[in-house]
Design a protein around this motif. Structure first.
Motif, short mmCIF file in Angstrom:
data_model
loop_
_atom_site.label_atom_id
_atom_site.label_comp_id
_atom_site.label_asym_id
_atom_site.label_seq_id
_atom_site.Cartn_x
_atom_site.Cartn_y
_atom_site.Cartn_z
N ILE A 181 -0.54 -6.12 -6.18
CA ILE A 181 -1.30 -5.36 -5.17
C ILE A 181 -0.33 -4.90 -4.07
O ILE A 181 -0.35 -3.73 -3.65
CB ILE A 181 -2.44 -6.23 -4.56
CG1 ILE A 181 -3.51 -6.47 -5.62
CG2 ILE A 181 -3.04 -5.55 -3.33
CD1 ILE A 181 -4.59 -7.45 -5.20
N ARG A 189 1.80 -1.96 -5.20
CA ARG A 189 1.06 -0.70 -5.22
C ARG A 189 0.80 -0.18 -3.81
O ARG A 189 0.81 1.02 -3.55
CB ARG A 189 -0.26 -0.87 -5.98
CG ARG A 189 -0.07 -1.10 -7.46
CD ARG A 189 0.43 0.18 -8.14
NE ARG A 189 0.97 -0.11 -9.47
CZ ARG A 189 0.26 -0.15 -10.59
NH1 ARG A 189 -1.03 0.08 -10.54
NH2 ARG A 189 0.83 -0.41 -11.73
N VAL A 190 0.55 -1.11 -2.90
CA VAL A 190 0.27 -0.71 -1.51
C VAL A 190 1.50 -0.03 -0.89
O VAL A 190 1.39 1.04 -0.27
CB VAL A 190 -0.16 -1.94 -0.66
CG1 VAL A 190 -0.07 -1.63 0.83
CG2 VAL A 190 -1.57 -2.36 -1.02
N GLU A 205 1.89 3.45 -2.38
CA GLU A 205 0.90 4.43 -1.91
C GLU A 205 1.11 4.79 -0.44
O GLU A 205 0.91 5.94 -0.04
CB GLU A 205 -0.53 3.87 -2.09
CG GLU A 205 -0.95 3.69 -3.52
CD GLU A 205 -1.10 5.01 -4.27
OE1 GLU A 205 -1.52 5.99 -3.64
OE2 GLU A 205 -0.78 5.05 -5.48
N SER A 206 1.51 3.81 0.35
CA SER A 206 1.62 4.07 1.79
C SER A 206 2.88 4.89 2.14
O SER A 206 2.99 5.40 3.24
CB SER A 206 1.64 2.75 2.57
OG SER A 206 2.83 2.07 2.30
N SER A 249 -0.01 -6.74 2.31
CA SER A 249 -0.77 -5.62 1.72
C SER A 249 -1.77 -5.10 2.74
O SER A 249 -1.94 -3.88 2.90
CB SER A 249 -1.52 -6.08 0.47
OG SER A 249 -0.63 -6.58 -0.48
N GLY A 295 0.01 -3.15 5.26
CA GLY A 295 0.46 -1.88 4.67
C GLY A 295 -0.60 -0.80 4.66
O GLY A 295 -0.29 0.40 4.56
N CYS A 296 -1.85 -1.18 4.78
CA CYS A 296 -2.94 -0.19 4.80
C CYS A 296 -2.91 0.64 6.09
O CYS A 296 -3.54 1.71 6.16
CB CYS A 296 -4.30 -0.89 4.71
SG CYS A 296 -4.56 -1.74 3.16
N ILE A 343 -7.81 1.22 -0.59
CA ILE A 343 -7.27 -0.10 -0.94
C ILE A 343 -8.01 -0.73 -2.12
O ILE A 343 -7.40 -1.42 -2.96
CB ILE A 343 -7.26 -1.06 0.30
CG1 ILE A 343 -6.66 -2.44 -0.04
CG2 ILE A 343 -8.64 -1.24 0.88
CD1 ILE A 343 -5.22 -2.45 -0.37
N VAL A 362 -6.75 0.93 -5.30
CA VAL A 362 -5.36 0.50 -5.55
C VAL A 362 -5.34 -0.94 -6.06
O VAL A 362 -4.64 -1.26 -7.03
CB VAL A 362 -4.52 0.64 -4.26
CG1 VAL A 362 -3.21 -0.11 -4.36
CG2 VAL A 362 -4.27 2.12 -3.97
N SER A 363 -6.13 -1.80 -5.44
CA SER A 363 -6.17 -3.22 -5.85
C SER A 363 -6.70 -3.34 -7.28
O SER A 363 -6.16 -4.10 -8.09
CB SER A 363 -7.06 -4.03 -4.92
OG SER A 363 -6.59 -3.92 -3.61
#
Lengths: 388, 425
Positions: free
Chosen positions: B69, B72-73, B76-77, B257, B260-261, B269, B272-273
């Motif tokens: 997770i 991926r965070v 994406e961020s 994570s 990171g949002c 989120i 993504v999770s």
């Protein structure tokens, strides 16, 4: 048929069936695991004067999963105090079965004996994943068939979780693998604001300090391929007593090695209880076939009879630190060693401290438990004859 | 033929049948193999044992899920784009130094947590785009990540296989720093230079610079790096200040994570999770199956058969036995291999310096993370770089793994000679 598998309903059916199956397995296993939380206790023997809880010495444990019964056996005559720790590790049955036998048979003449059959009672409530151990074993006793638990080396993770990556022992700062954080014999002297395991260790140390316990026995077993086996490990302050006791054990035909507690290996009873209390800290090890990595398949015969053909073979290739033959190492021999060891070391203690003596009778000796037994009674039957 | 050997053959046969003939997922094949082994071993269908076995990997599964997770965070961020651009801009003029630095960064989470998975999924996922941007091919990048993860989990200060072996023979985990440094860092630097330097030297910086995404960095500034800084701080916190309780890797990854949002590009989120968990479900299934497999092996005596067979060999053959059995058993778990085989091998080499023997055996145990079916380092490296299959990575890793093996065996052979020079308490 192929068309059926392509229908959108098929994944839903398989998912539903899988879910129901998973729930069924979860419930069946869950019920079995929850039953293990009920740890069978010893039957009070002729001289049990009181059953206290460890929380009476450290109230932080009160009503929690680490609070464990302490059997107090008080003699009529004056004397010192002695502590017997069984069940430090729940997968070492001769440790707690010796403590149970002592509780159910001992008559104290002088002094007071505190016996904790399950030192880390949380470790008795589960088994070690990956070890494929038994959950229970049974013994035929005077009152009929009794069931005993076979537990784990460490505190139950539902009581203490998660493990850190690395366990740092307090107060030495020694580092061990994370899972050792739940091993009470790496947690001494313990601390009030520590983990559950450290709190139990602190409770034990408090009991020793409060009751002025002169001599403490910690009863263990080890895998036959482990170098410290059929041995006594004593704190340096207890070496004089341990030497005298060990000589008497050797004279009575029990092969017992004696080692001084290493000063650079921390957290163990023979090191920390000796350093942080005034007690004479002594630990004993016997050979447990159901514990090692070389063992064969799990069975009650292995746990109680010590029967394991892989250890017989391992002896022939020189991998063991304990002699192994067709007689294997039954529970009577292992408990007999512990109980005879307690007797001889206590006698040596009495010689050194005549104003703090602890004397008792009624507890089966090595001779009675093991040497005098019919061969077919070894592996549980002979031990059961002494239990209530 | 003993019942244990028959059981073992049946377990292996059922597993292979499930995997290759019935094309079942590896995890399911391991479950079926466990059930078959228990039946042949006279244990019926031991539901309690099968479930109990799975619990051996609960913590590992949590680390994998949360690390994925986190990965991926930061993807994406935009954190990955930003760090990649910064490293390439700053260090492109000194490629050899940069490669060594990248290797140390990949190894770092493994050094702190003792987990190759954490290394590959966290630092590995950050460094993979940097390597590829500089011209290192995708396959070589994945190999660098795998090897970095494996060597990182063995490098000091945290080496869990060594700690497990120390626990098994009751020696304190102290005095291991220099032996572990010598066992890991020379190999790590050699591997990254051999695999990457020729490609990096050919890098056309102007072309690469044009591909760098510097927009995120400009838009969000320093705060884009906060999840990365936080993950490093939380990982080392307990090591640096032991008084602060270890919060565990899963919680570290979840906290970072969450942070990171809010530090870069906006994303969903939950989606993504969900994608992250979906991508690691097969691995988690394998681990559950592995737990059952080991439990049944122990229950039926197959474990005893394997261990005693290895130890019964003459002393010269024992080196061959440890070189094959420890990595092979590592295919079910590197940590399990350290416990089940590592401890008896340490006991069989008691005449040699135990610190060097344990260190070297832990290095050999790390090879288990490249052994199928689990092959955690390989599988996750493939996922990080976007390869569908890790088989190519395995092939490419064969020679480095052999070198690791030989390096480890040399240390065991020369343990007593090396002792005065490298073991200090």
């Amino acid at each position: 048929m192929k068309e059926f598998f392509k229908k959108p309903i098929f994944p839903i059916i398989t998912a539903s069936v899988s879910l129901v199956l998973a729930i069924g397995i979860m419930v069946a296993a869950g019920v079995s695991f929850v039953k293990c939380w009920d740890v069978p206790m010893p039957i009070e023997g002729p001289n049990v004067t009181e059953v206290k809880m460890l929380s009476e010495w450290y109230d932080g444990l009160k009503d929690g999963p680490g609070d464990t019964p302490v059997y107090v056996l008080k003699g009529e005559g004056d004397g010192g105090a002695m502590l017997i720790l069984g069940g430090t590790h729940g997968n070492e049955p001769s440790g707690y079965m010796s403590a149970v036998t002592f509780i159910e048979t001992a008559i104290i003449e002088n002094g007071t004996v505190y016996v904790i059959p399950y030192t880390n009672i949380s470790s008795m409530t589960h088994n070690d994943p990956g070890e494929g151990n038994l959950q229970y074993f049974t013994l035929q006793t005077k009152s009929g068939e009794r069931i005993f638990r076979f537990g784990s080396r460490a505190t139950n993770p539902i009581h203490q979780w998660p493990d850190p990556d690395v366990y740092t022992h307090h107060p030495s700062g020694q580092q061990l693998s994370g899972s050792e954080t739940r091993n009470i014999n790496r947690a001494y002297p313990g601390r009030e604001d520590g983990t559950l395991t450290e709190q139990i260790a602190f409770g034990i140390a408090e009991l020793i300090r409060t009751e002025d316990v002169g001599i403490t026995f910690d009863l263990h077993e080890a895998s036959p391929e482990y170098p410290v086996i059929n041995a006594t490990v004593a704190h340096q302050d207890a070496m004089t007593i341990a030497s005298e006791g060990c000589i008497n054990l050797l004279l009575s035909g029990i092969d017992m090695a004696l080692e001084q507690s290493p000063t650079n290996f921390h957290g163990l009873t023979h090191r920390e209880l000796g350093d942080y209390t005034d007690t004479m800290a002594i630990l004993m090890e016997t050979a447990n076939a159901s514990q090692g990595r070389l063992r064969g398949g799990t069975s009650e015969e292995q746990v109680l009879g010590g029967v394991d053909d892989y250890y017989l073979y391992s002896e022939s290739i020189g991998m063991l630190f304990v002699p192994w033959d067709e007689n294997h190492h039954p529970i009577e021999e292992r408990c007999g060693r512990h109980l005879q060891g307690i007797y001889e070391y206590t006698m040596a203690y009495n010689n050194a401290y005549p104003d703090k003596i602890v004397t008792y009778s009624g507890v089966p000796s090595y001779q009675e438990l093991f040497l005098d037994a019919d061969k077919e009674d070894l592996g549980g039957t002979q031990l059961g004859k002494f239990l209530r | 033929m003993s019942i244990e050997l028959i059981t073992f053959i049946v377990m292996l046969g059922t597993f292979l049948l499930g995997c290759f003939l019935c094309k079942l997922p590896i995890g399911i094949s391991m479950v079926l193999a466990s059930v078959a082994g228990a039946l042949i071993g006279g244990q019926g269908v031991p539901v309690v044992h099968l479930v109990e076995g799975m619990f051996a990997y609960v913590d590992t599964i949590l680390v994998i899920a949360t690390a994925m997770i986190f990965m991926r965070v930061i993807q994406e961020s935009g954190t990955l784009d930003a760090i990649c651009a910064t490293i390439v801009e700053r260090f492109h003029k000194v490629p050899a130094l940069m490669l060594i630095m990248i290797m140390v960064i990949i190894m770092f989470p493994g050094m702190i947590t003792g987990s190759s998975t954490a290394a590959v999924l966290s630092a590995g996922s950050i460094m993979a785009p940097v390597l590829m941007m500089m011209g290192v091919p995708i396959l070589e990048t994945a190999v660098i990540l795998s090897l970095g993860g494996m060597l990182g989990m063995i490098a000091p200060p945290t080496n869990l296989p060594a700690m497990i072996m120390c626990g098994g023979v009751d020696i304190p985990y102290s005095g291991f720093t220099l032996p572990l440094i010598l066992l890991t860092f020379p190999l790590a630097f050699a591997f990254v230079l051999v695999l990457g330097l020729k490609h990096v030297k050919k890098m056309n910086y102007a072309e690469v610079r044009a591909k760098l995404n510097t927009e995120v960095r400009k838009k969000y500034g320093f705060k884009i790096y906060i999840p990365l800084i936080l993950v490093v701080v939380l990982m080392v916190l307990n090591t640096a200040v032991p008084a602060i309780p270890d919060m565990g890797m899963p919680l570290v990854f979840l906290i970072c994570s969450g942070v990171g949002c809010f530090t870069g590009r906006k994303f969903n989120i939950l989606k993504v999770s969900k994608n992250a968990i979906q991508s690691v479900l097969p691995v988690m299934g394998i681990l559950m199956g592995v737990g059952m497999f080991i439990q049944v092996m122990t229950l039926t005596g197959v474990r005893g058969l394997i261990v005693t067979s290895c130890l019964s060999l003459p002393s010269w053959a024992r080196y061959i036995a440890l070189s094959t059995s420890i990595p092979l058993f590592g295919s079910v778990s590197a940590f399990g291999s350290a416990s089940v085989l590592g401890v008896p091998f340490v006991l069989s080499f008691l005449a040699k310096n135990e610190i060097i023997v344990v260190s070297a055996l832990s290095l050999i145990a790390s090879l288990g993370d490249m052994m199928p079916p689990t092959a955690m380092a390989g599988i996750f490296a493939a996922q990080v770089v976007g390869m569908k299959d890790y088989k190519q990575i395995m092939k490419k890793c064969l020679l480095p793994c052999l070198i690791i093996l030989v390096w480890g065996v040399i240390f065991i052979l020369a343990a007593n000679f090396l002792e005065p020079f490298i073991v200090f308490h």
